[in-house]
Each structure stands twice: as structure tokens, then as C-alpha cells.
Design a protein around this motif. Structure first.
Motif, PDB file in Angstrom:
ATOM      1  N   GLN A  55      -7.665   9.846   4.054  1.00  0.00           N
ATOM      2  CA  GLN A  55      -8.110   8.200   3.879  1.00  0.00           C
ATOM      3  C   GLN A  55      -7.734   7.694   2.238  1.00  0.00           C
ATOM      4  N   PRO A  56      -7.372   6.373   2.991  1.00  0.00           N
ATOM      5  CA  PRO A  56      -6.352   5.410   2.698  1.00  0.00           C
ATOM      6  C   PRO A  56      -7.386   4.664   1.601  1.00  0.00           C
ATOM      7  N   PRO A  57      -6.504   4.083   0.346  1.00  0.00           N
ATOM      8  CA  PRO A  57      -7.112   4.231  -1.031  1.00  0.00           C
ATOM      9  C   PRO A  57      -7.552   2.247  -0.599  1.00  0.00           C
ATOM     10  N   ASP A  58      -8.052   1.557  -1.218  1.00  0.00           N
ATOM     11  CA  ASP A  58      -8.237   0.191  -1.545  1.00  0.00           C
ATOM     12  C   ASP A  58      -6.923  -0.015  -2.708  1.00  0.00           C
ATOM     13  N   GLU A  81       1.933  -0.189   7.402  1.00  0.00           N
ATOM     14  CA  GLU A  81       0.931   0.218   8.329  1.00  0.00           C
ATOM     15  C   GLU A  81      -1.315   0.128   8.250  1.00  0.00           C
ATOM     16  N   HIS A  82      -0.719   0.132   6.427  1.00  0.00           N
ATOM     17  CA  HIS A  82      -2.478  -0.233   5.939  1.00  0.00           C
ATOM     18  C   HIS A  82      -2.372  -1.842   5.039  1.00  0.00           C
ATOM     19  N   PRO A  83      -2.282  -2.715   6.173  1.00  0.00           N
ATOM     20  CA  PRO A  83      -2.047  -4.265   5.239  1.00  0.00           C
ATOM     21  C   PRO A  83      -3.047  -4.274   4.359  1.00  0.00           C
ATOM     22  N   GLY A  84      -4.114  -3.493   4.307  1.00  0.00           N
ATOM     23  CA  GLY A  84      -5.025  -4.305   3.320  1.00  0.00           C
ATOM     24  C   GLY A  84      -5.174  -3.711   2.088  1.00  0.00           C
ATOM     25  N   ILE A  85      -4.253  -2.445   2.486  1.00  0.00           N
ATOM     26  CA  ILE A  85      -4.819  -1.251   0.765  1.00  0.00           C
ATOM     27  C   ILE A  85      -3.982  -2.630  -0.168  1.00  0.00           C
ATOM     28  N   ARG A  86      -4.122  -2.531  -1.690  1.00  0.00           N
ATOM     29  CA  ARG A  86      -3.577  -3.402  -2.475  1.00  0.00           C
ATOM     30  C   ARG A  86      -2.765  -2.401  -3.372  1.00  0.00           C
ATOM     31  N   PHE A  87      -1.553  -3.446  -3.998  1.00  0.00           N
ATOM     32  CA  PHE A  87      -0.405  -2.390  -4.631  1.00  0.00           C
ATOM     33  C   PHE A  87      -0.142  -2.946  -5.987  1.00  0.00           C
ATOM     34  N   ILE A  88      -0.667  -2.509  -7.220  1.00  0.00           N
ATOM     35  CA  ILE A  88       0.187  -3.174  -8.545  1.00  0.00           C
ATOM     36  C   ILE A  88       1.126  -1.953  -8.949  1.00  0.00           C
ATOM     37  N   ILE A  89       1.990  -2.717  -9.287  1.00  0.00           N
ATOM     38  CA  ILE A  89       3.371  -2.094  -9.354  1.00  0.00           C
ATOM     39  C   ILE A  89       3.879  -2.165 -10.891  1.00  0.00           C
TER      40      ILE A  89
END
Length: 536
Positions: A55-58, A81-89
Motif C-alpha cells: 500500500q504505497p503512501p503519499d 518505482e513510485h515517482p509520485g511518493i514525496r519524501f521529507i528527509i
């Protein structure tokens, strides 16, 4: 997992090898108020990747330093694989090289610890706005593709209308449109046949409301008998059909078609046959010839089949009917609010310059008269017009061009006046219905201009235009006004929380509701409530 609510919600995942960090981030801000309905967490990147596949997150918040796989490598792997997923590092050390690498792989935010609630809230809000914008754009894109699929038959029919009317010219432009619509017309020549129906007979036997059903039956009969050479049947005018054939048309086969009309539908018809032309760009010539041939039979009160080349008067002299000038007149009647003086002058001039015999010129005016009455039928105001036969008789008995122009000017002014009255009453009724729908369903977050228009059986563009012209505001502005008014009432008289009020006012996203409220009211919902005081 937390807050699972169903529907089109947003998910957030926290990935960190320290449980106390994950717990701290979970409670640092109000994630539900920030727009997220589901929280997931993982102690390391490998476990997170397993959850993402399920279940991919946003949005993913992760530490840059983790065992086995770093936050940067984790983000690179997931976004492949999921370019729409955003990241905060998150990182405890501000290194330029790490920040630069994070930006290169598309990380939304790179934040240095310690992280304060306000900073995280601001970063998350920006990401939420990006997600909502992307979802909206994707939805619009899919709707556009769906509309194209739905409207392809309409666009195809419009191509035939433009081709046969002569408004679409040029071999290259025509072939390009045909390729877009997957239309194939491989033949040495093409010709057009016009099947003219007796509107009075159809109205008497079947009722005017069954006109489309009768035309459907006529189309089916023609296709069944003439299918070998038939390319297309276009429904251009209420009283006639245009059939396009590959090569020259066999009159004997058309005679079988007419007999089938008579035996199956108890209807007679007039059939005009145009000449065959080698290029598709010349097909409109054949259409005009077929129209004129069929019109000759109609004016002579006869039925049957006649070819353009068989018209006796054509062997003596030729009259080129001014289609462009006729179109200007008909467009004025359809789309203008008044018939300007001397509306007929260009049409009359185009005829008089040809110096044809007066009977032929009058025949052209009779054709124009029929076109004007067909426009009246389009707007269902035929009963407000003088009987066709009376106007026809006045036209035939006219002794001068001035008399004919005055006759048509009166007729056009009457048609436009009747059309405007009918349109005005229909517009007011539509606006009242639209307001009633908004009043009843404004609390439904799915209510949009598109759904309102669909309920009223009109297009969104048309509803928006008449709503703005009538009320001075757009339909969306009116809906927003209703929703904010309801929100104000709830803020004054209840102690419901902001997100609850947002839902009751028709907003699924409380963050968006707060922003919109402040933009329109000048203060946040909380400030408004304090200023006015909630009362039980």
C-alpha cells in the motif's frame, strides 16, 4: 496503522530505526488536521519497502542515517518505482553534498534536526498542496481523455457536416482530420445523395417528437440496401439526410430504398443525386448539387429521384446558390439577439449579380425560406411564425427585390424576438433549478459545476455562462458563498471542531477549508469564532 477512514485519503509513513523518534514524529503535529488519514511506520528501509509494495503512501518521512540502507538510497529506490511518493528527509548534520543529492533524486524537503512543530507543519502543508494539485491535474487529464472518447462520435459527425457544407477545405487538412478520426475513404470518386423527408407527413403520422426515431429507421433501411458503396450517412438538417457513396450512385438501387420507405414507414421522399468527384475536397460540390436536385422536387411538390444533371433548367442556365451568405443569415438568427437591418442584402446581391431568370432567383429565395423555418423548428417556435404556406405565397407573388427583402427582414426579426423570449424564460428556469440544487446539496463535497450541469442536462460551460450573465457571479462563487455562510453559522452557534464544520459545509479537506475561509472572510475560522462567540 491509525485513522483508517476509507475513501480518497492520504497516507504517511515514518521510517526510522529508533522507536522513540517514530513516536515523537507521530505526536509532533496533528497529522489528521494536516490532511492525512492513515499513519504507517517501519524500523528500517527493507520493512518499509515491503509495506510500500502492499500500500504505497503519499509522503514518507525518514532519517538520512539508517542501518543497511541510508535515507538517500531508500528514497532513490522507492522513487524509481513510485515517482509520485514525496519524501521529507531528516538529518542531524547539515552537509551540502547530502542536501544536493536529495534534491537531485526529487526529495520534497531536507530538514536539519532538531525539528520544531511549526517547521514540520509548514513543510508538510507544502507537500500536501503539491499532492492535491497533482491529484487534481491527473483527474482533469483523465476526464479530458474520457470526454474525448465520449465525444468522438460527435466530433466525427461534425467532420462530415463541415466536409459536406464546404467549410472544411483543402486536401491536406481533410486527410489529417480523417486520420485523426480513423475514417477511410478509398475510392476513385465520391458522390453525395440527399434524402429529403416530408416533415408534415411524419408529424401527422408519428408525431414530431418521433422525428429522430423515423430518421434512424430511414438510415437503417438505406444502410441495409446500399451498404456495398455507402461510406457514411450524415444527419445535417432536421428534414434530410446526406449519404456519401464511393463512386457513382445507381438510381435503381435508390428506387428500392424509396419503395422500402413507403412499404415500411408509409412515407414518400425526395432523393437528389450529386455528381461524382475524384477528390474528397470536392465532395461538397456533390452535396450542394444533391441538395438543389432534391429541393427542385420539393418545390414542385413531387417525390422520387432526380440527378443534378437531369434538372432541365441546368441545361439552359446555372445559378450558384449563395451558401456562405445564407450561413451568415442563419448564424445571425441562431446566435444574435437582434436581426440587423439589411440582413438579406448580401444574399440578394449574390443572386442578382448572376443575372439569372427571375423564376430561378425566386427558387433560391424559396430555399432560403425553408432554411429559416427550419431554424424556427430548431428552437421550437414554429407555432409563433406565420404559416409557411402563407409566407411562401407572399414570396411567390412579390414583384420586386425590395418586397422580398422586406418580407425576409420582417420574418427574421420575428424569429429572433420569439427565440429571445423563449431563451430568456428557459435561462431563468435553469438558474432557479441550479440554485435549488446548490441549496439542497451544498454540504456534499462531491458537488461541482459539472455534477450540477449534469443534473440539469446542460453543459458546464453553458451553465457557467448563463449563471454569470444572470446573477453577476459564477456558479462556483455562488456555491462557495453558500458553503461559507453555513460555516459561519456553525462557528457562531455550535462548538463543533473546525474539521467537522468543514465537512458539514461541503469541504473534505479541512486545511483547504481554513485557507478558503481566511481568503474570503479575512480571518481564520478560529478567529471568526472568537470574534463572534460560539453559542449553544
Amino acid at each position: 496503522m491509525l485513522w483508517t477512514t476509507g475513501g480518497d485519503f492520504m497516507r504517511i509513513m515514518c521510517v526510522d530505526d529508533e522507536e522513540i523518534i517514530r513516536e515523537g514524529l507521530r505526536t509532533l503535529i496533528d497529522w489528521k488536521a494536516a490532511g492525512f488519514d492513515e499513519w504507517a511506520e517501519a524500523p528500517h528501509a527493507a520493512r518499509a519497502i515491503e509495506l510500500i509494495r502492499l500500500q504505497p503512501p503519499d509522503l514518507i518521512i525518514t532519517d538520512i542515517y539508517m542501518p543497511v540502507m541510508s535515507g538517500i538510497e531508500f528514497a532513490r529506490t522507492v522513487r524509481a518505482e513510485h515517482p509520485g511518493i514525496r519524501f521529507i528527509i531528516l538529518t542531524g548534520h547539515e552537509k551540502f553534498e547530502c542536501a544536493q543529492e536529495a534534491i537531485e533524486i526529487g526529495v520534497a524537503r531536507y530538514m536539519v534536526k532538531p525539528i520544531f512543530p511549526e517547521e514540520l507543519q509548514e513543510a508538510v502543508s507544502a507537500v500536501v498542496d503539491e499532492i492535491i494539485s497533482e491529484r487534481t491535474a491527473n483527474k482533469w487529464s483523465e476526464q479530458a481523455k474520457q470526454r474525448l472518447r465520449e465525444y468522438k462520435p460527435v466530433i466525427t459527425e461534425q467532420f462530415w457536416v463541415e466536409l459536406l457544407s464546404g467549410s472544411l477545405r483543402g486536401e491536406e487538412a481533410i486527410r489529417a482530420r480523417m486520420q485523426q478520426l480513423d475514417i477511410e475513404l478509398y475510392a476513385e470518386s465520391l458522390s453525395c445523395v440527399v434524402i429529403k423527408l416530408d416533415m408534415h407527413a411524419i408529424a401527422t403520422r408519428y408525431g414530431r417528437h418521433n422525428m429522430n426515431l423515423i430518421k434512424f429507421a430511414v438510415r437503417n433501411i438505406t444502410e441495409e440496401i446500399m451498404h456495398e458503396k455507402l461510406a457514411h450517412i450524415a444527419d445535417i438538417e432536421p428534414s434530410q439526410l446526406h449519404a456519401v457513396f464511393r463512386g457513382e450512385v445507381n438510381a435503381d438501387s435508390l428506387a428500392i430504398v424509396l419503395r422500402s420507405f413507403e412499404t415500411t414507414l408509409d412515407l414518400n421522399g425526395c432523393v437528389g443525386i450529386g455528381s461524382a468527384y475524384p477528390d474528397v475536397s470536392e465532395l461538397f460540390h456533390s452535396a450542394r448539387e444533391a441538395e438543389e436536385a432534391a429541393q427542385i422536387l420539393t418545390m414542385m411538390d413531387q417525390t422520387g429521384i432526380i440527378g443534378y444533371k437531369e434538372i432541365p433548367t441546368r441545361k439552359k442556365e446555372r445559378l450558384d446558390y449563395p451558401y456562405a451568405e445564407e450561413k451568415t443569415i442563419l448564424d445571425t438568427l441562431r446566435y444574435r439577439e437582434e436581426a440587423q437591418p439589411n440582413l438579406l442584402t448580401p444574399f440578394y446581391t449574390a443572386l442578382s449579380q448572376q443575372r439569372t431568370a427571375w423564376p430561378m432567383t425566386k427558387l433560391a429565395f424559396v430555399q432560403l425560406l425553408g432554411s429559416i423555418y427550419r431554424v424556427a423548428d430548431e428552437y421550437d417556435i414554429g407555432d409563433s411564425m406565420p404559416p409557411f404556406y402563407d409566407t411562401y405565397t407572399e414570396l411567390i407573388n412579390a414583384q420586386s427585390g425590395t418586397g422580398i427583402r422586406e418580407l425576409f427582414q420582417r420574418l427574421c426579426e420575428l424569429l429572433v424576438t420569439c427565440k429571445n423570449k423563449k431563451h430568456s424564460s428557459l435561462v431563468n428556469l435553469l438558474i432557479d433549478q441550479a440554485k435549488a440544487v446548490i441549496e439542497e446539496r451544498f454540504s456534499d463535497s462531491e458537488l461541482t459545476i459539472n455534477s450540477i450541469a449534469a443534473q440539469l442536462c446542460v453543459t458546464p460551460n453553458y451553465l457557467s455562462r448563463i449563471f454569470h450573465q444572470t446573477t453577476g457571479m459564477t456558479c462556483v462563487e455562488y456555491l462557495t458563498q453558500k458553503r461559507l455562510a453555513a460555516a459561519k453559522t456553525l462557528l457562531k452557534h455550535t462548538r463543533l471542531k473546525s474539521y467537522q464544520i468543514a465537512e458539514k459545509a461541503g469541504y473534505a479537506n479541512s486545511h483547504y477549508f481554513s485557507s478558503l475561509f481566511k481568503k474570503n472572510v479575512g480571518e481564520t475560522p478560529s478567529q471568526f469564532r472568537i470574534g463572534h462567540g460560539a453559542r449553544d
